[in-house]
Design a protein around this motif. Structure first.
Motif, PDB file in Angstrom:
ATOM      1  N   ASP A   1      -1.147  -7.491  -0.297  1.00 18.32           N
ATOM      2  CA  ASP A   1       0.344  -7.326  -0.464  1.00 18.32           C
ATOM      3  C   ASP A   1       1.204  -8.133   0.177  1.00 18.32           C
ATOM      4  OD1 ASP A   1       0.328  -6.039   1.842  1.00 18.32           O
ATOM      5  OD2 ASP A   1       0.415  -4.069   0.990  1.00 18.32           O
ATOM      6  N   GLY A   2       0.591  -9.343   0.729  1.00 17.27           N
ATOM      7  CA  GLY A   2       1.302 -10.276   1.351  1.00 17.27           C
ATOM      8  C   GLY A   2       1.997 -10.152   2.803  1.00 17.27           C
TER       9      GLY A   2
ATOM     10  N   ALA B   1       6.914  -5.230  -7.485  1.00 14.94           N
ATOM     11  CA  ALA B   1       5.926  -5.461  -6.442  1.00 14.94           C
ATOM     12  C   ALA B   1       5.913  -4.490  -5.570  1.00 14.94           C
ATOM     13  CB  ALA B   1       6.128  -6.769  -5.637  1.00 14.94           C
TER      14      ALA B   1
ATOM     15  N   ALA C   1       7.500  -8.774   2.801  1.00 13.93           N
ATOM     16  CA  ALA C   1       6.275  -9.275   1.841  1.00 13.93           C
ATOM     17  C   ALA C   1       6.779  -8.958   0.360  1.00 13.93           C
ATOM     18  CB  ALA C   1       5.143  -8.247   2.300  1.00 13.93           C
TER      19      ALA C   1
ATOM     20  N   SER D   1       9.793 -11.510  -0.290  1.00 19.46           N
ATOM     21  CA  SER D   1       9.308 -12.673  -0.594  1.00 19.46           C
ATOM     22  C   SER D   1       8.630 -12.991  -2.164  1.00 19.46           C
ATOM     23  CB  SER D   1       8.227 -13.338   0.331  1.00 19.46           C
ATOM     24  OG  SER D   1       8.785 -13.325   1.681  1.00 19.46           O
ATOM     25  N   ARG D   2       7.643 -12.032  -2.222  1.00 21.58           N
ATOM     26  CA  ARG D   2       6.795 -12.203  -3.343  1.00 21.58           C
ATOM     27  C   ARG D   2       7.680 -12.099  -4.717  1.00 21.58           C
ATOM     28  NH1 ARG D   2       2.869  -7.501  -2.547  1.00 21.58           N
ATOM     29  NH2 ARG D   2       2.588  -7.603  -4.759  1.00 21.58           N
TER      30      ARG D   2
END
Lengths: 352, 352
Positions: free
Chosen positions: A207-208, B176, B279, B282-283
């Protein structure tokens, strides 16, 4: 009372009726190691006490029986007792002897943490065995310790399998422990802890929130899953500690293959395990003031097995030795149930 | 089919028989928020769509009903459905209306993670309501998001209560998530995570692996225990996440009182929560390339409530803003069920 008990337990001891009263000439010791997954009972002769004698190496084992879990916290008291009684009867039956040959019983079971646990189990052992049988009740760490020291309760034992705990014992009878509080309370050096950190890293990479890692493909392959998303369902389906801890070899393989994330997880685990040994050694002063007094460090459990290039046990020893050069690592050659029996043998020897 | 269902559920909709068919002149929306502990349904009028109009602030709520858990993973599908149907019937009954007045239903329930979950619930809603009723099914994060944006599904929502999860939505329909994987998989910024770290610190201080901390006396007092040893039994007795997460206020108090260990635990939690927001942002590119595009950050859950000197939510915003100055924090003024209803209102408005 005894007759009633025999009745209630469906003839556990009936095999004794077929053994001639005078046939069991040899005095015996029963040693039991009761963990969360299985319970082992071994039957050992009371070999002679010579002055300053050590037990024979390897110690002779007449019979061995194995049963399921005997931790009263996991299966309840009635089931735990029944398992213990069954496994003792089976070991005696296999050795062709009766309870009248038993000189001592040393029972080391996980879940025995308080004097009240000990007292309860002792009372119940006294119902089963004749009055002159010496009975000892400890937790399973004691058996692990004694398996490395051939029956001496002195030094430190580090257990790291699914869970982890460290116990220490001084020659004058003091003891201390560290960790062993379970995953909620942060036993991060355990097999469960290592594997949970690895699973966490996979989710974080996905998930980054964290770096990419080979753990992702390796763990998914091992669990036959196609996406890290599915790990959530996998852990919710059954979050038993042993199922998660079974992933430790995957983490070790990734670290051996050069994966930085896996390597970091193992280094953290080493740090945790070393801290827990050092805390116990410090509190009990096991290595004296300068840290150089010799003291055994018995290491047991799957996480510490020396069968890999990335050797967690060896790294723990390196860290501990820096502060306590007197620590002398031992990987036991006999199983914990034998350790428990040797402990009883040492007691009998001191009494004689 | 509908008659059968009515029969099976013991007359859930029988109240409709007492309401004159033409009496419910007003068109209605039902908004539902189904969490792990409770399910709320609110009933809202379909207020007029003016050009570019926003919903009235505060939005009018005609009736509100509350029931237990409706997460199918926790209570099973049959019980979850029954709870949802009951709570909708109760809200309609309280507003003196029948299903024939309903224009739209927006159901946001935890445990809805896959299109298959959505489809199953949609099919079942279509059995209950007339064919022309618009039905929307989402997970509960959507309701939380919409409660901060008055029904717009755009931006980021950080939920931190017993557990934690972050969701993000773009205006063109991408989404996300980060975290939300449960404690085994490392949701350390959650209430459970904070409290588990605090318990771990107490054990570490006790067995010599960590610094002394005021958490020891504060937590023991809160739990009415006399020694850290007893924490092991306390967690084994019932390791439900909510029971452990209930200790968060104790950790905050200790940090406010200057305890370094408690302070460190809260700073770590802030870091975890901020990482999970960053996260997602950003994504999805929610703040554009330079991080300055305006984007709502809706913050909900007990851990983020701004009622303490040590304000976890504020610290999270500070960290996130350093990287994404465009993030605009919102603490919702309406409850998630109202957010769900507003979401449905926005859909109806766009269609009209």
């Amino acid at each position: 009372m005894k007759a009633m008990k025999r009745e209630r337990n469906g003839g556990i001891w009936d095999f004794e009726l077929g053994i001639a009263p005078a046939s069991g000439g040899e005095d015996l010791i029963l040693g039991l190691d009761g963990g969360t997954t299985s319970t082992v009972c071994i039957c050992m002769p009371v070999f002679p006490f010579n002055d300053g004698s050590l037990p024979p190496d390897p110690p002779p084992v007449l019979a061995r029986a194995i049963a399921g879990c005997s931790n009263h916290n996991s299966v309840g008291e009635t089931a735990a007792r029944e398992t213990l009684e069954h496994v003792m009867a089976e070991a005696l039956s296999k050795s062709g002897s009766t309870r009248s040959s038993v000189r001592a019983v040393c029972l080391a079971v996980s879940g025995v943490n308080h004097p009240t646990d000990q007292e309860r189990i002792l009372n119940w052992l006294r119902e089963i065995f004749p009055n002159d049988v010496r009975c000892f009740v400890h937790n399973d760490a004691v058996a692990a310790m004694a398996s490395g020291t051939m029956g001496k309760l002195h030094g430190c034992v580090l257990i790291a399998g699914t869970g982890t705990i460290t116990y220490g014992y001084t020659e004058d009878g003091r003891e201390a422990r560290a960790a062993g509080a379970g995953p909620v309370l942060g036993d991060w050096g355990s097999g469960y802890g290592i594997a949970a950190m690895a699973l966490t890293s996979v989710i974080r990479a996905y998930d980054g929130r964290g770096p990419q890692t080979k753990l992702t493909s390796s763990i998914l392959q091992e669990l036959k899953l196609s996406s890290p998303d599915e790990l959530i369902g996998w852990t919710y389906a059954d979050s038993s500690w042993a199922r998660i801890a079974a992933l430790v070899p995957v983490v070790v393989s990734c670290a051996e293959g050069g994966d930085e994330v896996a390597n970091g997880i193992l280094l953290d685990a080493v740090q945790e395990l070393a801290e827990s040994v050092k805390a116990v050694v410090s509190r009990l002063g096991l290595c004296g003031e300068d840290g150089k007094d010799t003291c055994p460090l018995v290491m047991v459990g799957g996480v510490l097995e020396a069968n890999r290039k990335w050797d967690i046990g060896k790294e723990v020893i390196n860290r501990v030795s820096k502060e306590f050069p007197g620590m002398h690592p031992i990987r036991p050659k006999v199983e914990p149930a034998v350790g428990a029996a040797l402990l009883a043998w040492n007691f009998l020897k001191e009494e004689s």
